[in-house]
Every structure is written in structure tokens, then in C-alpha cells.
Design a protein around this motif. Structure first.
Motif, PDB file in Angstrom:
ATOM      1  N   GLY A  89       0.816  -1.271   0.046  1.00  0.00           N
ATOM      2  CA  GLY A  89       0.219  -0.049  -0.076  1.00  0.00           C
ATOM      3  C   GLY A  89       0.760   1.131  -0.111  1.00  0.00           C
ATOM      4  N   LYS A  90       2.201   1.023  -0.415  1.00  0.00           N
ATOM      5  CA  LYS A  90       2.981   2.389  -0.504  1.00  0.00           C
ATOM      6  C   LYS A  90       3.221   2.869  -1.909  1.00  0.00           C
ATOM      7  CE  LYS A  90       5.442   0.867   3.666  1.00  0.00           C
ATOM      8  NZ  LYS A  90       6.674   0.568   4.221  1.00  0.00           N
ATOM      9  N   PRO A  91       2.960   4.175  -1.999  1.00  0.00           N
ATOM     10  CA  PRO A  91       3.414   4.882  -3.284  1.00  0.00           C
ATOM     11  C   PRO A  91       4.971   4.435  -3.851  1.00  0.00           C
ATOM     12  CG  PRO A  91       2.487   6.711  -1.904  1.00  0.00           C
ATOM     13  CD  PRO A  91       2.502   5.250  -0.931  1.00  0.00           C
ATOM     14  N   VAL A  92       4.826   4.178  -5.011  1.00  0.00           N
ATOM     15  CA  VAL A  92       6.305   3.739  -5.617  1.00  0.00           C
ATOM     16  C   VAL A  92       6.538   4.550  -7.019  1.00  0.00           C
ATOM     17  CG1 VAL A  92       5.251   1.691  -6.693  1.00  0.00           C
ATOM     18  CG2 VAL A  92       7.683   1.863  -6.582  1.00  0.00           C
ATOM     19  N   PHE A  93       7.820   5.091  -7.071  1.00  0.00           N
ATOM     20  CA  PHE A  93       8.183   5.916  -8.230  1.00  0.00           C
ATOM     21  C   PHE A  93       9.290   4.877  -8.494  1.00  0.00           C
ATOM     22  CE2 PHE A  93      11.454   8.288 -10.415  1.00  0.00           C
ATOM     23  CZ  PHE A  93      10.761   9.405 -11.278  1.00  0.00           C
ATOM     24  N   CYS A  94       9.016   4.537 -10.154  1.00  0.00           N
ATOM     25  CA  CYS A  94       9.813   3.533 -10.554  1.00  0.00           C
ATOM     26  C   CYS A  94      10.594   4.250 -11.705  1.00  0.00           C
ATOM     27  CB  CYS A  94       9.139   2.385 -11.191  1.00  0.00           C
ATOM     28  SG  CYS A  94      10.185   0.793 -11.880  1.00  0.00           S
ATOM     29  N   GLU A  95      11.668   4.064 -11.867  1.00  0.00           N
ATOM     30  CA  GLU A  95      12.573   4.543 -13.135  1.00  0.00           C
ATOM     31  C   GLU A  95      12.209   3.607 -14.330  1.00  0.00           C
ATOM     32  OE1 GLU A  95      14.063   6.827 -14.210  1.00  0.00           O
ATOM     33  OE2 GLU A  95      14.411   8.062 -12.399  1.00  0.00           O
ATOM     34  N   LYS A  96      12.195   4.335 -15.418  1.00  0.00           N
ATOM     35  CA  LYS A  96      11.912   3.569 -16.578  1.00  0.00           C
ATOM     36  C   LYS A  96      12.936   2.534 -16.789  1.00  0.00           C
ATOM     37  CE  LYS A  96      14.747   5.004 -19.931  1.00  0.00           C
ATOM     38  NZ  LYS A  96      15.559   4.349 -20.940  1.00  0.00           N
ATOM     39  N   PRO A  97      12.513   1.274 -17.245  1.00  0.00           N
ATOM     40  CA  PRO A  97      11.142   0.905 -17.734  1.00  0.00           C
ATOM     41  C   PRO A  97      10.277   0.598 -16.570  1.00  0.00           C
ATOM     42  CG  PRO A  97      12.670  -0.852 -18.108  1.00  0.00           C
ATOM     43  CD  PRO A  97      13.558  -0.007 -17.394  1.00  0.00           C
ATOM     44  N   LEU A  98       9.021   0.581 -16.635  1.00  0.00           N
ATOM     45  CA  LEU A  98       8.247  -0.180 -15.544  1.00  0.00           C
ATOM     46  C   LEU A  98       8.674  -1.262 -15.299  1.00  0.00           C
ATOM     47  CD1 LEU A  98       5.700   0.247 -13.599  1.00  0.00           C
ATOM     48  CD2 LEU A  98       4.345  -0.198 -15.433  1.00  0.00           C
ATOM     49  N   ALA A  99       8.762  -2.219 -16.116  1.00  0.00           N
ATOM     50  CA  ALA A  99       9.214  -3.610 -16.320  1.00  0.00           C
ATOM     51  C   ALA A  99       9.635  -4.194 -17.733  1.00  0.00           C
ATOM     52  CB  ALA A  99       8.003  -4.523 -15.935  1.00  0.00           C
ATOM     53  N   THR A 100      10.431  -5.046 -17.786  1.00  0.00           N
ATOM     54  CA  THR A 100      11.014  -5.423 -19.167  1.00  0.00           C
ATOM     55  C   THR A 100      10.319  -6.069 -20.053  1.00  0.00           C
ATOM     56  OG1 THR A 100      11.852  -7.432 -17.914  1.00  0.00           O
ATOM     57  CG2 THR A 100      13.349  -5.288 -18.075  1.00  0.00           C
ATOM     58  N   THR A 101       8.919  -6.407 -19.774  1.00  0.00           N
ATOM     59  CA  THR A 101       7.968  -6.961 -20.699  1.00  0.00           C
ATOM     60  C   THR A 101       6.613  -6.525 -20.562  1.00  0.00           C
ATOM     61  OG1 THR A 101       7.250  -9.003 -19.387  1.00  0.00           O
ATOM     62  CG2 THR A 101       9.220  -9.321 -20.436  1.00  0.00           C
ATOM     63  N   GLN A 102       5.857  -6.639 -21.826  1.00  0.00           N
ATOM     64  CA  GLN A 102       4.310  -6.254 -21.545  1.00  0.00           C
ATOM     65  C   GLN A 102       3.543  -7.129 -20.647  1.00  0.00           C
ATOM     66  OE1 GLN A 102       1.850  -5.638 -25.133  1.00  0.00           O
ATOM     67  NE2 GLN A 102       3.775  -6.156 -26.512  1.00  0.00           N
ATOM     68  N   ASP A 103       3.950  -8.242 -20.493  1.00  0.00           N
ATOM     69  CA  ASP A 103       3.050  -9.112 -19.500  1.00  0.00           C
ATOM     70  C   ASP A 103       3.599  -8.688 -17.986  1.00  0.00           C
ATOM     71  OD1 ASP A 103       1.858 -10.597 -21.480  1.00  0.00           O
ATOM     72  OD2 ASP A 103       3.568 -12.343 -21.317  1.00  0.00           O
TER      73      ASP A 103
END
Length: 342
Positions: A89-103
Motif C-alpha cells: 500500500g505504499k506509493p512507488v516511483f519507478c525509473e523506466k522501464p516499469l518492467a521489461t516485458t508487456q506481460d
């Protein structure tokens, strides 16, 4: 109230965000750090009075002294840490990429939708650059009429040895991919890649490339990707409308006239060009989530959409064909996902 932030990943970008949160920005403190490189993380923690060094990202997320998380670790680890932050339940700032695959990006979107509120922001800093914001204001005002085309250039002096041909789309042009979705307020529907004469500076890479993006409203965007151009880091953008054009301003606020020449300095790299944009980005993230608010910047949906367009771009590069972009239905949680309220 001071927002207490834990940083996962103390490499170059992680240390830079720590620097800005501790010396530049207001209303935020770094209270915990972690990295797979324990020695580097320990050194960083020692320079942060009161900060805790955690053995794992999961331990940092669970720390009750951490209100929000910044993920700057290796790309393939992003999914686990973003999902862990959502579960906590914690806000998260993620540097790009959000993840490495579409899935993986879709799993993050689904987890956030199940949580019932936005917790994720992705680090696409172009939206926070003063020049891009001024350009978007002109486009949105209608001063140049309906936008018909946008010409972009993304030029690097050089790139590291581990840079691959697909990186031109997934690591370099992905910033333009997110930016034009935001600039036009609509999705990208297809991608093509044109291959010009190869630069002698490109080594094994096919450099440069020309990426063509089709917008849902009918506008076309071309992105020149030149990653071994030698002279500096040069970012350009011009929107062509029905009644005029609007372009990003000069690269430098200074014009030097000397020895019979007039010269405008060119930034050395992305850190120099977008230094202030990073400051604004993190400050606005801090301000938006303080006191229980939700992040207002690039969302998990934006991260997923960028991944989908990147995949189409890579396929277009591989096949030489026009490749449609297929997106899942957008959840109502992200109805304003391509806008940044200000």
C-alpha cells in the motif's frame, strides 16, 4: 510533514535521486537504502544520517519508517519491487522501464487496479522539462491549429558497449514514445522503422534509425535516433500544425560570440540536459503523494503502453514492416493516463 522515502538501487541514477532528495528538494527525507552491491549501498547509507541499510528490497518496502519507495535497480527487478510496494500500500516511483516485458507491465496494472488506487509513477522526465511543457501548452492552446506531424531527434554522442540494436527503440526512443502520447493526449496505433545509410561511427549497430509512429488521431511522428553522433547530446522536437509550427527552444540559454564564431554549447549527456526536469519530477511526485494523495505523473498504464509500442517498434525494426500496436482495454483507473495535471 516530511515524506520518508526508501531507495532501492544505489547506482548512478539512484545516487542522483538521493542527492536531489537530500540537498535540493523540500518535504522529503531518505530513510532507507538497499542495493545488490552491498558495499556501495553501505557507503551511501553512511552519508545519510539516520538512514537504514536493508539487505533486500522487500525488507526496505516493509520498513515502517518508509512511507514511499523509489526503484532505481536493474530493469528486470522492477516488477517485483513495484508489485511489493503495491501489496504494501505504499506509493512507488519507478525509473523506466516499469518492467521489461508487456506481460510484466500488465501484471503491475492489474495489481494496482485490484488495490483500487493509483500508487505507481514511472520516471518519464520529459513531461517535466520546461521546454516540453511550453511546447505542449502551445499545442493545447490551438494556436497552431490541429497538430498534423511532429519531428523529433534523439542524438547521443555515443553509447556503451553493451548497447544493442533493439536498445535504440527500447532504451532511447522510448522517451519520445511516452512524450508524444502525452503531447497529443492519445495512444500510438502503429510503428514503422526506416533504415538509412549506416554511420561509420556506429560499429556493429545499425545507426541511425528513423522511427515512424502513427497516432490515434491521424498525426504522424518521426523520431531520428542517432546514438553515435559524437558532437553531444541533442534533443529536438517540432510540432507542425494547420496554422503554424512550434518547436523546443535552444539547447543552451547562452550564445557565445568569440574568435569570429557564434556558438551555442551542446549538453554532454542526458544528466546535463534534463537535470532540472528530474528535480521538478521528483518534487511534484513528493508533493502529490504527501498526506495520502496519489501520484499524478506517468502511470502504470503509461509504462505498459510504452512497452507495447516499444515491442511494435522492435518488431518493425526486425521485419521492415508496419506493425500495429495492440493494447488491452484501459481500466477506468487510468482514464486520464496520458495527461499530467498541473
Amino acid at each position: 510533514m516530511t515524506l520518508r522515502v526508501g531507495v532501492i538501487g544505489t547506482g548512478m541514477i539512484g545516487r542522483d535521486h538521493i542527492r536531489r532528495m537530500t540537498t535540493v528538494l523540500a518535504g522529503v527525507a531518505v530513510t532507507a537504502v538497499t542495493d545488490v552491491d552491498v558495499a556501495t549501498a553501505k557507503k551511501v547509507a553512511e552519508g545519510l544520517p539516520g538512514a537504514v541499510l536493508h539487505a533486500t528490497g522487500e525488507d526496505l518496502i516493509a520498513d515502517p519508517a518508509v512511507d514511499a519507495v523509489v526503484v532505481c535497480s536493474w530493469g528486470p527487478t522492477h516488477e517485483q519491487y513495484v508489485l511489493g510496494s503495491i501489496a504494501a500500500g505504499k506509493p512507488v516511483f519507478c525509473e523506466k522501464p516499469l518492467a521489461t516485458t508487456q506481460d510484466a507491465c500488465r501484471r503491475i496494472v492489474e495489481a494496482e487496479v485490484a488495490a483500487g488506487r493509483r500508487l505507481v509513477q514511472v520516471g518519464y522526465m520529459r513531461r517535466y522539462d520546461a521546454a516540453y511543457r511550453a511546447l505542449k501548452e502551445v499545442v493545447d492552446s490551438g494556436q497552431i491549429g490541429n497538430p498534423l506531424m511532429m519531428h523529433c531527434a534523439h542524438r547521443n554522442a555515443d553509447v556503451p558497449s553493451f548497447y544493442e540494436k533493439e536498445s535504440a527503440i527500447t532504451d532511447t526512443a522510448v522517451h519520445e514514445i511516452d512524450m508524444v502520447r502525452w503531447m497529443f493526449g492519445e495512444e500510438i496505433t502503429a510503428a514503422r522503422v526506416l533504415i538509412p545509410r549506416k554511420s561509420r561511427n556506429g560499429g556493429p549497430l545499425q545507426d541511425p534509425l528513423l522511427l515512424i509512429l502513427e497516432m490515434a488521431g491521424g498525426a504522424l511522428v518521426d523520431v531520428e535516433i542517432s546514438v553515435n553522433i559524437r558532437y553531444g547530446y541533442d534533443i529536438r522536437g517540432e510540432v507542425v500544425g494547420e496554422d503554424g509550427t512550434a518547436a523546443l527552444g535552444d539547447l543552451s540559454p547562452v550564445l557565445v560570440r568569440s574568435a569570429g564564431q557564434a556558438a551555442t554549447p551542446v549538453p554532454v549527456d542526458w544528466r546535463e540536459r534534463f537535470l532540472r526536469a528530474y528535480d521538478v519530477e521528483i518534487q511534484e511526485w513528493v508533493d502529490s503523494i504527501a498526506g495520502g494523495g496519489v501520484p499524478l505523473g506517468p502511470s502504470a498504464w503509461d509504462g505498459y503502453a510504452a512497452a507495447a509500442v516499444s515491442d511494435s517498434g522492435v518488431e518493425a525494426l526486425r521485419t521492415g514492416t508496419r506493425v500495429p500496436v495492440t493494447l488491452a482495454p484501459r481500466p477506468a483507473l487510468y482514464d486520464a493516463a496520458v495527461e499530467v495535471p498541473r
